[in-house]
Design a protein around this motif. Structure first.
Motif, PDB file in Angstrom:
ATOM      1  N   SER A  46       0.838  -1.199   0.000  1.00 38.38           N
ATOM      2  CA  SER A  46       0.000   0.000   0.000  1.00 38.38           C
ATOM      3  C   SER A  46       0.873   1.251   0.000  1.00 38.38           C
ATOM      4  O   SER A  46       2.087   1.190   0.190  1.00 38.38           O
ATOM      5  N   HIS A  47       0.262   2.397  -0.229  1.00 39.30           N
ATOM      6  CA  HIS A  47       0.982   3.667  -0.234  1.00 39.30           C
ATOM      7  C   HIS A  47       0.079   4.729   0.389  1.00 39.30           C
ATOM      8  O   HIS A  47      -1.063   4.444   0.787  1.00 39.30           O
ATOM      9  N   LYS A  48       0.570   5.948   0.477  1.00 34.88           N
ATOM     10  CA  LYS A  48      -0.172   6.986   1.190  1.00 34.88           C
ATOM     11  C   LYS A  48      -1.555   7.248   0.592  1.00 34.88           C
ATOM     12  O   LYS A  48      -2.506   7.578   1.309  1.00 34.88           O
ATOM     13  N   GLY A  49      -1.691   7.055  -0.701  1.00 43.91           N
ATOM     14  CA  GLY A  49      -2.990   7.272  -1.315  1.00 43.91           C
ATOM     15  C   GLY A  49      -4.028   6.241  -0.954  1.00 43.91           C
ATOM     16  O   GLY A  49      -5.228   6.448  -1.151  1.00 43.91           O
ATOM     17  N   THR A  50      -3.559   5.124  -0.404  1.00 40.41           N
ATOM     18  CA  THR A  50      -4.479   4.048  -0.020  1.00 40.41           C
ATOM     19  C   THR A  50      -5.298   4.425   1.207  1.00 40.41           C
ATOM     20  O   THR A  50      -6.384   3.890   1.418  1.00 40.41           O
ATOM     21  N   TYR A  51      -4.777   5.345   2.009  1.00 42.44           N
ATOM     22  CA  TYR A  51      -5.356   5.579   3.327  1.00 42.44           C
ATOM     23  C   TYR A  51      -6.044   6.929   3.472  1.00 42.44           C
ATOM     24  O   TYR A  51      -6.176   7.466   4.567  1.00 42.44           O
ATOM     25  N   GLY A  52      -6.506   7.452   2.356  1.00 47.68           N
ATOM     26  CA  GLY A  52      -7.373   8.605   2.419  1.00 47.68           C
ATOM     27  C   GLY A  52      -6.678   9.950   2.475  1.00 47.68           C
ATOM     28  O   GLY A  52      -5.505  10.061   2.819  1.00 47.68           O
ATOM     29  N   ALA A  89      -2.249  16.200  14.762  1.00 50.36           N
ATOM     30  CA  ALA A  89      -3.087  15.117  15.293  1.00 50.36           C
ATOM     31  C   ALA A  89      -3.641  14.265  14.164  1.00 50.36           C
ATOM     32  O   ALA A  89      -3.693  13.034  14.254  1.00 50.36           O
ATOM     33  N   CYS A  90      -4.052  14.918  13.093  1.00 48.56           N
ATOM     34  CA  CYS A  90      -4.588  14.199  11.946  1.00 48.56           C
ATOM     35  C   CYS A  90      -3.507  13.313  11.322  1.00 48.56           C
ATOM     36  O   CYS A  90      -3.757  12.158  10.966  1.00 48.56           O
ATOM     37  N   LEU A  91      -2.299  13.836  11.215  1.00 49.16           N
ATOM     38  CA  LEU A  91      -1.182  13.043  10.694  1.00 49.16           C
ATOM     39  C   LEU A  91      -0.915  11.817  11.557  1.00 49.16           C
ATOM     40  O   LEU A  91      -0.637  10.729  11.065  1.00 49.16           O
ATOM     41  N   ARG A  92      -1.019  11.992  12.877  1.00 47.09           N
ATOM     42  CA  ARG A  92      -0.770  10.892  13.809  1.00 47.09           C
ATOM     43  C   ARG A  92      -1.857   9.824  13.731  1.00 47.09           C
ATOM     44  O   ARG A  92      -1.640   8.673  14.121  1.00 47.09           O
ATOM     45  N   SER A  93      -3.038  10.190  13.262  1.00 46.58           N
ATOM     46  CA  SER A  93      -4.168   9.254  13.274  1.00 46.58           C
ATOM     47  C   SER A  93      -3.994   8.113  12.281  1.00 46.58           C
ATOM     48  O   SER A  93      -4.675   7.097  12.365  1.00 46.58           O
ATOM     49  N   GLY A  94      -3.107   8.276  11.300  1.00 51.87           N
ATOM     50  CA  GLY A  94      -2.884   7.216  10.324  1.00 51.87           C
ATOM     51  C   GLY A  94      -3.413   7.514   8.940  1.00 51.87           C
ATOM     52  O   GLY A  94      -3.324   6.672   8.047  1.00 51.87           O
ATOM     53  N   VAL A  95      -3.965   8.697   8.739  1.00 52.55           N
ATOM     54  CA  VAL A  95      -4.444   9.076   7.407  1.00 52.55           C
ATOM     55  C   VAL A  95      -3.260   9.142   6.440  1.00 52.55           C
ATOM     56  O   VAL A  95      -2.121   9.414   6.829  1.00 52.55           O
ATOM     57  N   GLY A  96      -3.530   8.875   5.161  1.00 52.52           N
ATOM     58  CA  GLY A  96      -2.445   8.878   4.190  1.00 52.52           C
ATOM     59  C   GLY A  96      -1.951  10.263   3.820  1.00 52.52           C
ATOM     60  O   GLY A  96      -0.744  10.513   3.749  1.00 52.52           O
ATOM     61  N   LEU A  97      -2.869  11.180   3.578  1.00 48.90           N
ATOM     62  CA  LEU A  97      -2.536  12.536   3.152  1.00 48.90           C
ATOM     63  C   LEU A  97      -3.317  13.544   3.973  1.00 48.90           C
ATOM     64  O   LEU A  97      -4.496  13.318   4.295  1.00 48.90           O
ATOM     65  N   VAL A  98      -2.698  14.660   4.282  1.00 48.31           N
ATOM     66  CA  VAL A  98      -3.369  15.741   5.004  1.00 48.31           C
ATOM     67  C   VAL A  98      -3.078  17.065   4.302  1.00 48.31           C
ATOM     68  O   VAL A  98      -1.922  17.380   4.008  1.00 48.31           O
ATOM     69  N   SER A 121       2.553  17.792   5.967  1.00 50.72           N
ATOM     70  CA  SER A 121       1.247  18.127   5.414  1.00 50.72           C
ATOM     71  C   SER A 121       1.391  19.038   4.204  1.00 50.72           C
ATOM     72  O   SER A 121       2.419  19.686   3.996  1.00 50.72           O
ATOM     73  N   MET A 122       0.327  19.084   3.415  1.00 51.07           N
ATOM     74  CA  MET A 122       0.241  20.068   2.340  1.00 51.07           C
ATOM     75  C   MET A 122      -0.526  21.275   2.854  1.00 51.07           C
ATOM     76  O   MET A 122      -1.224  21.190   3.877  1.00 51.07           O
ATOM     77  N   CYS A 123      -0.403  22.374   2.164  1.00 46.68           N
ATOM     78  CA  CYS A 123      -0.991  23.609   2.690  1.00 46.68           C
ATOM     79  C   CYS A 123      -1.623  24.424   1.565  1.00 46.68           C
ATOM     80  O   CYS A 123      -0.999  24.650   0.524  1.00 46.68           O
TER      81      CYS A 123
END
Length: 363
Positions: A239-245, A266-275, A294-296
């Protein structure tokens, strides 16, 4: 619910006790014996093996627990002195039964000199349990005060004596416990910050109450249990970062960019792929330095969020921390809610804005 433990109040705990006695143990003494065994097994570690222990007991069932614990510790080879404080002339039935099984119990009444704990390494507190519903007074208050003044390690049985189980304790006559070992569930009072000064650490142990019965008890109070880790999904190695939302965090305003940073991290720590964080223009450098993973994206306004942005391609949206309550931000929130069809979490100032403009609930 996965990872959630129901917190029972005093009356519900008694109901659970009674149910387990009727269906499994057949006597309250048998349940007390199991609770005492569970307590002893929890504390019977090498670090207290050579400790001189005193178990201070009251005349109720918490005292009965303490007397049973004394007997079981002696059987395991610990150096234990049990003391019974006669807060009442008569003992509860189970306390009396455990008292009769010991031969070396020191009895202290209201007119007797209180013990000197200087020769002990550990005090096990079993003076009074969950039946406490007001401030300790008189003899009980003096005993509690003497324990606190001893400055010794204290383990409390089920609950620190003097602590009111279901609420905040206003009194100072509460045993200061280094460790409170609660039966089956932590007590609600353990989770209230106002009571934090009375308990350095706490844990709860299984004493064999019916979990099926407890799960059917109505409550709005839950504890997030560490066992939730067992339910974390294993990730596929390909899997890759795009797999996890992809999550969008909408947060911050001038002077409140810390809220956006904390929320994004906090969102990054939750396990989401991209923020991606959507913030006022003035916060760009702050966020890119604080959370470079994160992106901005930035609003045209340097101070507040005002420009509606396309959120359609995000899997989830969090909005509110630090966005402020200006009128232009209210319009921004309204448009975001109207256009958002995905899962959305509203928090902090988003809730403040809705509370001031109830029609936002329509969206």
């Amino acid at each position: 619910m996965i990872g959630l433990k129901k917190i029972m109040n005093v009356s519900q705990t008694r109901e659970a006790d009674k149910h387990s006695i009727d269906t499994k143990y057949k006597s309250s003494w048998a349940l007390m014996e199991n609770a005492a065994n569970s307590f002893v097994n929890e504390i019977a570690k090498d670090e207290i093996k050579n400790s001189k222990i005193v178990v201070v007991c009251g005349t109720g069932n918490n005292g009965g627990d303490g007397l049973a614990i004394s007997r079981l510790l002696v059987e395991k080879g610990f150096d234990v002195d049990p003391i019974l404080f006669k807060f009442k002339e008569t003992l509860s039935e189970d306390c009396s039964r455990n008292f009769k099984k010991l031969v070396n119990v020191k009895i202290i009444g209201p007119d007797d000199q209180l013990p000197d704990y200087k020769n002990y390494d550990l005090i096990i507190d079993a003076l009074i349990g969950t039946g406490m519903n007001n401030s300790a007074q008189g003899f009980l208050a003096r005993v509690i005060e003497s324990i606190n003044h001893a400055k010794k390690m204290v383990y409390s049985v089920d609950i620190p004596s003097g602590l009111v189980c279901d609420s905040i304790s206003e009194s100072n006559y509460v045993v200061y416990a280094d460790l409170a070992i609660s039966f089956q569930r932590p007590k609600l009072c353990f989770l209230l910050p106002e009571n934090g000064r009375f308990i350095r650490q706490w844990k709860y142990i299984d004493i064999g109450l019916s979990e099926e019965y407890i799960q059917n008890i109505p409550t709005n109070t839950y504890l997030l249990d560490k066992d939730i880790a067992k339910h974390v999904r294993t990730r596929n190695r390909f899997s890759h970062k795009g797999t996890y939302g992809h999550a969008l965090i909408i947060a911050g305003s001038y002077g409140k960019m810390g809220a956006a940073v904390l929320c994004t991290k906090a969102c990054l720590r939750s396990g989401v792929g991209l923020v991606t964080a959507y913030i006022p223009k003035s916060g760009y450098e702050i966020l890119q330095i604080s959370a470079p993973e994160s992106m901005c994206q930035t609003d045209e306004d340097s101070y507040v969020l005002s420009q509606t942005t396309d959120i359609s391609h995000y899997d989830a949206v969090g909005i509110g921390p630090g966005i402020g309550t200006e009128s232009i931000t209210t319009s921004f929130l309204k448009n975001t809610l109207k256009n958002g069809k995905q899962n959305m979490v509203l928090d902090a100032d988003a809730l403040n804005l809705i509370s001031n403009k109830k029609e936002l609930l329509r969206y």
